[in-house]
Design a protein around this motif. Structure first.
Motif, PDB file in Angstrom:
ATOM      1  N   ASP A  78       2.862  -7.340   7.270  1.00 11.07           N
ATOM      2  CA  ASP A  78       1.958  -6.184   7.364  1.00 11.07           C
ATOM      3  C   ASP A  78       2.058  -5.501   8.722  1.00 11.07           C
ATOM      4  OD1 ASP A  78       1.021  -6.444   4.771  1.00 11.07           O
ATOM      5  OD2 ASP A  78      -0.653  -7.745   5.342  1.00 11.07           O
ATOM      6  N   ALA A  79       2.412  -6.264   9.762  1.00 10.67           N
ATOM      7  CA  ALA A  79       2.522  -5.685  11.102  1.00 10.67           C
ATOM      8  C   ALA A  79       3.683  -4.709  11.211  1.00 10.67           C
ATOM      9  CB  ALA A  79       2.676  -6.784  12.148  1.00 10.67           C
ATOM     10  N   VAL A  80       4.689  -4.848  10.321  1.00 16.37           N
ATOM     11  CA  VAL A  80       5.809  -3.897  10.318  1.00 16.37           C
ATOM     12  C   VAL A  80       5.674  -2.901   9.168  1.00 16.37           C
ATOM     13  CG1 VAL A  80       7.385  -5.486  11.464  1.00 16.37           C
ATOM     14  CG2 VAL A  80       7.303  -5.452   8.965  1.00 16.37           C
ATOM     15  N   ASP A  81       4.444  -2.798   8.626  1.00 17.11           N
ATOM     16  CA  ASP A  81       4.126  -1.862   7.534  1.00 17.11           C
ATOM     17  C   ASP A  81       4.923  -2.149   6.266  1.00 17.11           C
ATOM     18  OD1 ASP A  81       2.259  -0.436   9.089  1.00 17.11           O
ATOM     19  OD2 ASP A  81       3.860   0.748   9.998  1.00 17.11           O
ATOM     20  N   GLY A  82       5.165  -3.427   6.015  1.00 17.02           N
ATOM     21  CA  GLY A  82       5.842  -3.823   4.787  1.00 17.02           C
ATOM     22  C   GLY A  82       7.351  -3.858   4.934  1.00 17.02           C
ATOM     23  N   VAL A  83       7.990  -4.433   3.928  1.00 12.71           N
ATOM     24  CA  VAL A  83       9.450  -4.590   3.950  1.00 12.71           C
ATOM     25  C   VAL A  83      10.024  -4.051   2.647  1.00 12.71           C
ATOM     26  CG1 VAL A  83      11.349  -6.260   3.962  1.00 12.71           C
ATOM     27  CG2 VAL A  83       9.386  -6.582   5.497  1.00 12.71           C
ATOM     28  N   GLN A 121      14.647 -15.977  -0.363  1.00 13.45           N
ATOM     29  CA  GLN A 121      14.192 -15.987   1.026  1.00 13.45           C
ATOM     30  C   GLN A 121      15.228 -15.360   1.941  1.00 13.45           C
ATOM     31  OE1 GLN A 121      13.439 -20.155   1.612  1.00 13.45           O
ATOM     32  NE2 GLN A 121      11.372 -20.076   0.746  1.00 13.45           N
ATOM     33  N   GLN A 122      16.482 -15.656   1.705  1.00 15.12           N
ATOM     34  CA  GLN A 122      17.537 -15.091   2.544  1.00 15.12           C
ATOM     35  C   GLN A 122      17.682 -13.593   2.312  1.00 15.12           C
ATOM     36  OE1 GLN A 122      20.874 -17.606   1.548  1.00 15.12           O
ATOM     37  NE2 GLN A 122      20.251 -19.210   2.983  1.00 15.12           N
ATOM     38  N   GLN A 123      17.524 -13.158   1.070  1.00 18.54           N
ATOM     39  CA  GLN A 123      17.541 -11.719   0.778  1.00 18.54           C
ATOM     40  C   GLN A 123      16.396 -11.026   1.497  1.00 18.54           C
ATOM     41  OE1 GLN A 123      17.151 -10.728  -3.388  1.00 18.54           O
ATOM     42  NE2 GLN A 123      17.279  -8.530  -3.028  1.00 18.54           N
ATOM     43  N   PHE A 124      15.226 -11.651   1.481  1.00 22.03           N
ATOM     44  CA  PHE A 124      14.078 -11.054   2.154  1.00 22.03           C
ATOM     45  C   PHE A 124      14.286 -11.010   3.664  1.00 22.03           C
ATOM     46  CE2 PHE A 124      10.105 -11.294   4.431  1.00 22.03           C
ATOM     47  CZ  PHE A 124       9.438 -10.188   3.929  1.00 22.03           C
ATOM     48  N   MET A 125      14.817 -12.082   4.239  1.00 24.05           N
ATOM     49  CA  MET A 125      15.032 -12.108   5.685  1.00 24.05           C
ATOM     50  C   MET A 125      16.010 -11.013   6.113  1.00 24.05           C
ATOM     51  SD  MET A 125      13.085 -14.350   7.071  1.00 24.05           S
ATOM     52  CE  MET A 125      13.833 -14.639   8.667  1.00 24.05           C
ATOM     53  N   THR A 126      17.035 -10.762   5.302  1.00 27.22           N
ATOM     54  CA  THR A 126      17.965  -9.672   5.599  1.00 27.22           C
ATOM     55  C   THR A 126      17.231  -8.333   5.592  1.00 27.22           C
ATOM     56  OG1 THR A 126      19.815 -10.886   4.619  1.00 27.22           O
ATOM     57  CG2 THR A 126      20.070  -8.506   4.852  1.00 27.22           C
ATOM     58  N   ALA A 127      16.349  -8.149   4.603  1.00 26.99           N
ATOM     59  CA  ALA A 127      15.572  -6.916   4.518  1.00 26.99           C
ATOM     60  C   ALA A 127      14.621  -6.775   5.706  1.00 26.99           C
ATOM     61  CB  ALA A 127      14.790  -6.879   3.207  1.00 26.99           C
TER      62      ALA A 127
END
Length: 309
Positions: free
Chosen positions: A145-150, A201-207
């Motif tokens: 939330d601190a980065v306004d979502g991913v 999780q890895q896909q999300f971390m890349t995003a």
């Protein structure tokens, strides 16, 4: 003050002091290994995600290897149900835990917290852990939330009532609650094993890294300061990393790192012979991957992971 928000009182261990000298040596000057843990504690505000059963486990474990010069990184995910030999670990109040074998990897966090998780990784990999970072459910949501979502693109819908997940296919921006459901789901993807969840999780971390890069958060000290101030109280770091100066310096050192420079890997595993719902490190592939981390060299070619569960 930012310092007070980061410190977290007595929760920040001193990794070097706790683990002493009987551990892997630092092999490449300037390289850095950080154990990133996502804990599944249900205590406090995390109670919305299930009953507090009197102990937390490392729901997610990634060894983040930052190459010398910070131009490359390798992130190795360790499946939580990997069977390992867990060493005895020092306890904060004195004494130590008992060594045990074979046990699931995520039990290390349960019996001895961050220090035992780090020592177990060192025992498993032969790689020295320089720092540890722990983010619980509530902390993870704050980061997103601190980065306004991913923004992330899904090939197919994902629905999992166990992790409060209800996402359509296509490109969408996830808020903290949605992102938490994504990285926690096992029932909503693949064969329900931890390996399917690790891929998400890895896909999300890349995003997430892409989001940080696009927003210049790793190159603008003021923006970065505001981000650390927003999430600092939501993470637990080891003593050496648990200050605004240390965290800001680390983050700014990653400013030249692009998402394509990060090589996400999963520890090579095969089904555990005594229980195919568990896995064990596959050799010699696992040893070669850890050797590349120790030597700060490119990892070996990827291979398909065995399914289990």
């Amino acid at each position: 003050m930012l310092y007070a928000r980061l410190a977290g009182a007595d929760e920040s261990p001193n990794v070097d002091a706790a683990l002493g000298d009987d551990r892997p040596a630092r092999t490449v000057a300037g390289a850095l290994n950080i154990l990133l843990l996502g804990s599944d504690s249900r205590a406090g505000k995390n109670g919305d995600y299930g009953q507090d059963l009197g102990g937390a486990r490392s729901d997610t474990a990634m060894l983040v290897h930052l190459a010398r010069g910070r131009s490359k990184a390798v992130v190795v995910s360790v499946p939580r149900d990997t069977m390992v030999d867990r060493p005895n670990c020092p306890l904060p109040g004195g004494g130590s835990t008992r060594a045990a074998e074979p046990v699931m990897f995520n039990t290390a966090y349960t019996v001895g917290g961050l220090i035992c998780a780090a020592k177990t990784v060192e025992h498993l990999a032969g790689v020295r852990v320089d720092h540890v970072l722990d983010v619980d459910f509530t902390g993870f949501k704050k980061v997103v939330d601190a980065v306004d979502g991913v923004r992330i693109t899904l090939d197919k819908p994902l629905h999992d009532p166990y992790s409060h997940l209800d996402l359509d296919s296509g490109t969408q921006r996830l808020n903290g609650e949605q992102a938490l459901g994504l990285v926690r789901t096992r029932h909503g993807v693949g064969d329900g094993s931890d390996l399917g969840r690790i891929r998400l999780q890895q896909q999300f971390m890349t995003a997430l890294v892409t989001e940080l890069k696009d927003a210049s958060l790793l190159t603008d000290p003021l923006k970065l300061y505001k981000l650390v101030n927003a999430v600092g109280g939501a993470i637990t770091a080891d003593e050496q990393l648990n200050s605004p100066g240390a965290l800001l310096a680390l983050a700014l050192s990653l400013g030249r790192l692009n998402p394509g420079d990060i090589d996400f890997r999963t520890l090579p595993v095969v089904p555990y012979p005594r229980d195919h719902d568990r896995v064990v490190a596959k050799q010699p592939e696992a040893a070669l991957l850890w050797q590349a981390v120790r030597d700060d060299t490119a990892p070996p070619a990827r291979q398909e992971q065995a399914q289990h569960g």
